[in-house]
Design a protein around this motif. Structure first.
Motif, PDB file in Angstrom:
ATOM      1  N   PRO A 195      53.173 -10.590  20.495  1.00 51.85           N
ATOM      2  CA  PRO A 195      52.136 -11.433  21.090  1.00 51.85           C
ATOM      3  C   PRO A 195      52.687 -12.191  22.301  1.00 51.85           C
ATOM      4  N   PRO A 196      51.928 -12.378  23.372  1.00 49.58           N
ATOM      5  CA  PRO A 196      50.497 -12.088  23.477  1.00 49.58           C
ATOM      6  C   PRO A 196      50.169 -10.664  23.938  1.00 49.58           C
ATOM      7  N   SER A 197      51.175  -9.810  24.104  1.00 46.23           N
ATOM      8  CA  SER A 197      50.906  -8.437  24.529  1.00 46.23           C
ATOM      9  C   SER A 197      50.129  -7.658  23.480  1.00 46.23           C
ATOM     10  N   VAL A 198      50.303  -8.036  22.211  1.00 46.40           N
ATOM     11  CA  VAL A 198      49.567  -7.426  21.102  1.00 46.40           C
ATOM     12  C   VAL A 198      49.029  -8.537  20.217  1.00 46.40           C
ATOM     13  N   PRO A 199      48.029  -8.266  19.365  1.00 44.68           N
ATOM     14  CA  PRO A 199      47.504  -9.311  18.476  1.00 44.68           C
ATOM     15  C   PRO A 199      48.549  -9.767  17.463  1.00 44.68           C
ATOM     16  N   GLU A 200      48.350 -10.949  16.918  1.00 45.70           N
ATOM     17  CA  GLU A 200      49.223 -11.455  15.858  1.00 45.70           C
ATOM     18  C   GLU A 200      49.283 -10.459  14.708  1.00 45.70           C
ATOM     19  N   GLY A 201      50.490 -10.272  14.182  1.00 45.15           N
ATOM     20  CA  GLY A 201      50.672  -9.356  13.069  1.00 45.15           C
ATOM     21  C   GLY A 201      50.750  -7.895  13.450  1.00 45.15           C
ATOM     22  N   ARG A 202      50.719  -7.604  14.781  1.00 44.79           N
ATOM     23  CA  ARG A 202      50.736  -6.209  15.235  1.00 44.79           C
ATOM     24  C   ARG A 202      51.912  -5.933  16.172  1.00 44.79           C
ATOM     25  N   SER A 203      52.986  -6.716  16.053  1.00 38.58           N
ATOM     26  CA  SER A 203      54.172  -6.442  16.865  1.00 38.58           C
ATOM     27  C   SER A 203      54.640  -5.015  16.581  1.00 38.58           C
ATOM     28  N   CYS A 204      55.122  -4.362  17.616  1.00 37.37           N
ATOM     29  CA  CYS A 204      55.412  -2.938  17.458  1.00 37.37           C
ATOM     30  C   CYS A 204      56.504  -2.477  18.408  1.00 37.37           C
ATOM     31  N   LEU A 205      57.042  -1.317  18.092  1.00 35.65           N
ATOM     32  CA  LEU A 205      57.815  -0.561  19.058  1.00 35.65           C
ATOM     33  C   LEU A 205      56.843   0.318  19.828  1.00 35.65           C
ATOM     34  N   ARG A 206      57.137   0.513  21.098  1.00 27.68           N
ATOM     35  CA  ARG A 206      56.306   1.400  21.915  1.00 27.68           C
ATOM     36  C   ARG A 206      57.202   2.528  22.416  1.00 27.68           C
ATOM     37  N   LEU A 207      56.960   3.710  21.897  1.00 25.10           N
ATOM     38  CA  LEU A 207      57.717   4.885  22.290  1.00 25.10           C
ATOM     39  C   LEU A 207      56.929   5.640  23.351  1.00 25.10           C
ATOM     40  N   THR A 208      57.602   6.094  24.381  1.00 25.02           N
ATOM     41  CA  THR A 208      56.898   6.855  25.412  1.00 25.02           C
ATOM     42  C   THR A 208      57.541   8.232  25.564  1.00 25.02           C
ATOM     43  N   ALA A 209      56.717   9.238  25.396  1.00 30.60           N
ATOM     44  CA  ALA A 209      57.185  10.616  25.528  1.00 30.60           C
ATOM     45  C   ALA A 209      57.387  10.955  26.998  1.00 30.60           C
ATOM     46  N   ARG A 210      58.257  11.919  27.233  1.00 28.98           N
ATOM     47  CA  ARG A 210      58.482  12.434  28.582  1.00 28.98           C
ATOM     48  C   ARG A 210      58.467  13.958  28.529  1.00 28.98           C
ATOM     49  N   ALA A 211      58.053  14.557  29.617  1.00 27.26           N
ATOM     50  CA  ALA A 211      57.993  16.021  29.666  1.00 27.26           C
ATOM     51  C   ALA A 211      59.367  16.647  29.513  1.00 27.26           C
ATOM     52  N   ASN A 212      60.427  15.924  29.906  1.00 26.08           N
ATOM     53  CA  ASN A 212      61.768  16.510  29.885  1.00 26.08           C
ATOM     54  C   ASN A 212      62.589  16.106  28.663  1.00 26.08           C
ATOM     55  N   LEU A 213      61.942  15.635  27.590  1.00 26.38           N
ATOM     56  CA  LEU A 213      62.668  15.397  26.343  1.00 26.38           C
ATOM     57  C   LEU A 213      63.028  16.735  25.705  1.00 26.38           C
ATOM     58  N   SER A 214      64.284  16.868  25.303  1.00 25.20           N
ATOM     59  CA  SER A 214      64.755  18.124  24.720  1.00 25.20           C
ATOM     60  C   SER A 214      64.703  18.065  23.194  1.00 25.20           C
ATOM     61  N   SER A 215      64.955  19.198  22.571  1.00 24.31           N
ATOM     62  CA  SER A 215      65.030  19.238  21.105  1.00 24.31           C
ATOM     63  C   SER A 215      66.170  18.363  20.600  1.00 24.31           C
ATOM     64  N   ASP A 216      67.289  18.357  21.332  1.00 21.42           N
ATOM     65  CA  ASP A 216      68.405  17.490  20.957  1.00 21.42           C
ATOM     66  C   ASP A 216      68.007  16.023  21.044  1.00 21.42           C
TER      67      ASP A 216
END
Length: 382
Positions: free
Chosen positions: A342-363
């Motif tokens: 908070p205040p980026s998210v509502p109370e009780g909803r703190s989170c990690l934000r993962l962002t995918a990329r086109a060049n992420l490999s299997s490793d």
């Protein structure tokens, strides 16, 4: 009296609530961590083609645009980028700003001035600020509540009305019902502003965005804002719309009129990124696939998430301190993630934000799985 005493007291209160922010300058190699926090969805920010385009533009035009767009800050390069963005997204016209934040400020404040502005509660902070600057009546509807939005539009007394939404919401990563919102706006003779910041480059064929993906790009009552700093790997923003929209922003958009134009290097890099989207349509597809894979891992580990519409995958953990501990755990396991409280998210909803990329490999995905497994253990202990 000490004029700074109140600031220190407020800072202490934020610290006690786990809401202090800290700048963490990174090294050129990202501190040796796997990047799962940036908005570089297509992996273009370090692409040699963008770097060379930026260097070439700086050599030809210099390091700065030298003035506002209405004085000396417009170059032929800016004009070319506006044409390229409009062509990519199927818009009648485009106007480049120096950031996506300023594009939202300019569009909403100018087009909604003195009227009714109906805004989704999940919208980005730039839209929230823009609503305030519109100096009209603002109705904030609950997240995705079409009934509440229609009620506000149906009961309006103002001559003009604006309906505003993110396309892909920046933290939860889900997609707004743009088709229903467009119909609602059309029915009540309102403009619909769709912030495509997290959709451009990721959603739809060639990453043309949410509006284009459902075939509504020719609708004149729809205005789109985009950023150049996420999928396009550069910096800046733009508004896409009908000629009347572009003319209004040039005449009255304060964040356009009174701001220095986007630096030529950023314009050059953005143009190169648009060319890449045309030539490599597999990049958006790959990004969406990686996001779905990340979400599947999160669910397998018993953590809360939702199916992503674009590149954003949230991991909801609840309390701010739990999210902070989880982010630290990821770093210990070689992965940098976003941490939203908070205040980026509502109370009780703190989170990690993962962002995918086109060049992420299997490793890379194997490393991420290992880090998230440790996060699941942190969550259990909390």
């Amino acid at each position: 009296m000490d004029p700074l005493a109140g600031l220190r007291r407020a800072a202490g209160e934020r610290a006690a609530a786990g809401l202090r922010r800290t700048l963490r300058p990174r090294t050129p190699d990202d501190d040796g961590l796997l990047d799962l926090a940036s908005n570089d969805y297509l992996g273009l920010a370090r692409d040699p083609r963008l770097v060379e385009a930026a260097v070439a533009a700086a050599r030809e035009w210099g390091t700065g645009s030298t003035g506002s767009r209405l004085v000396t800050g417009s170059t032929r390069l800016h004009e070319a980028l506006e044409s390229a963005l409009a062509e990519l997204c199927g818009a009648e016209g485009a106007l480049v700003f120096s950031s996506g934040y300023l594009a939202n400020l300019g569009a909403v404040a100018a087009l909604g001035r003195g009227g009714l502005v109906v805004s989704d509660a999940g919208n980005h902070a730039s839209i929230v600020d823009a609503c305030r600057l519109a100096r009209g009546r603002v109705v904030v509807a609950p997240r995705g509540d079409l009934e509440a939005m229609e009620k506000a539009l149906a009961g309006r007394t103002e001559e003009r009305a604006l309906l505003v939404t993110d396309a892909v919401f920046s933290v939860d990563g889900d997609l707004a019902d743009v088709a229903a919102l467009a119909e609602l706006a059309r029915r009540y003779e309102a403009l619909l502003v769709v912030d495509e910041a997290h959709a451009l480059g990721v959603v739809g064929e060639h990453g043309r965005g949410a509006v284009h993906s459902i075939g509504l790009f020719r609708e004149s009552h729809i205005v789109r804002t985009v950023t150049l700093s996420k999928s396009l790997g550069s910096q800046g923003g733009a508004v896409l719309g009908a000629p009347e929209v572009i003319e209004t922003l040039i005449d009255t958009g304060r964040s356009f009129i009174f701001d220095t134009g986007l630096a030529p290097a950023c314009v050059g890099a953005s143009l190169a990124a648009v060319d890449i989207l045309h030539s490599q349509p597999e990049l958006p597809v790959r990004t969406r696939a990686r996001a779905s894979e990340l979400a599947a891992v999160v669910r397998e580990l018993g953590l809360e998430t939702r199916e992503p519409a674009g590149a954003v995958v949230p991991v909801v953990l609840g309390a701010p301190e739990v999210a902070l501990a989880a982010a630290a755990t990821c770093a210990e396991h070689g992965v940098r993630v976003g941490c939203f409280r908070p205040p980026s998210v509502p109370e009780g909803r703190s989170c990690l934000r993962l962002t995918a990329r086109a060049n992420l490999s299997s490793d890379d995905l194997a490393v991420i799985r290992h880090a998230l497994t440790a996060v699941a253990e942190v969550k259990v202990r909390a």
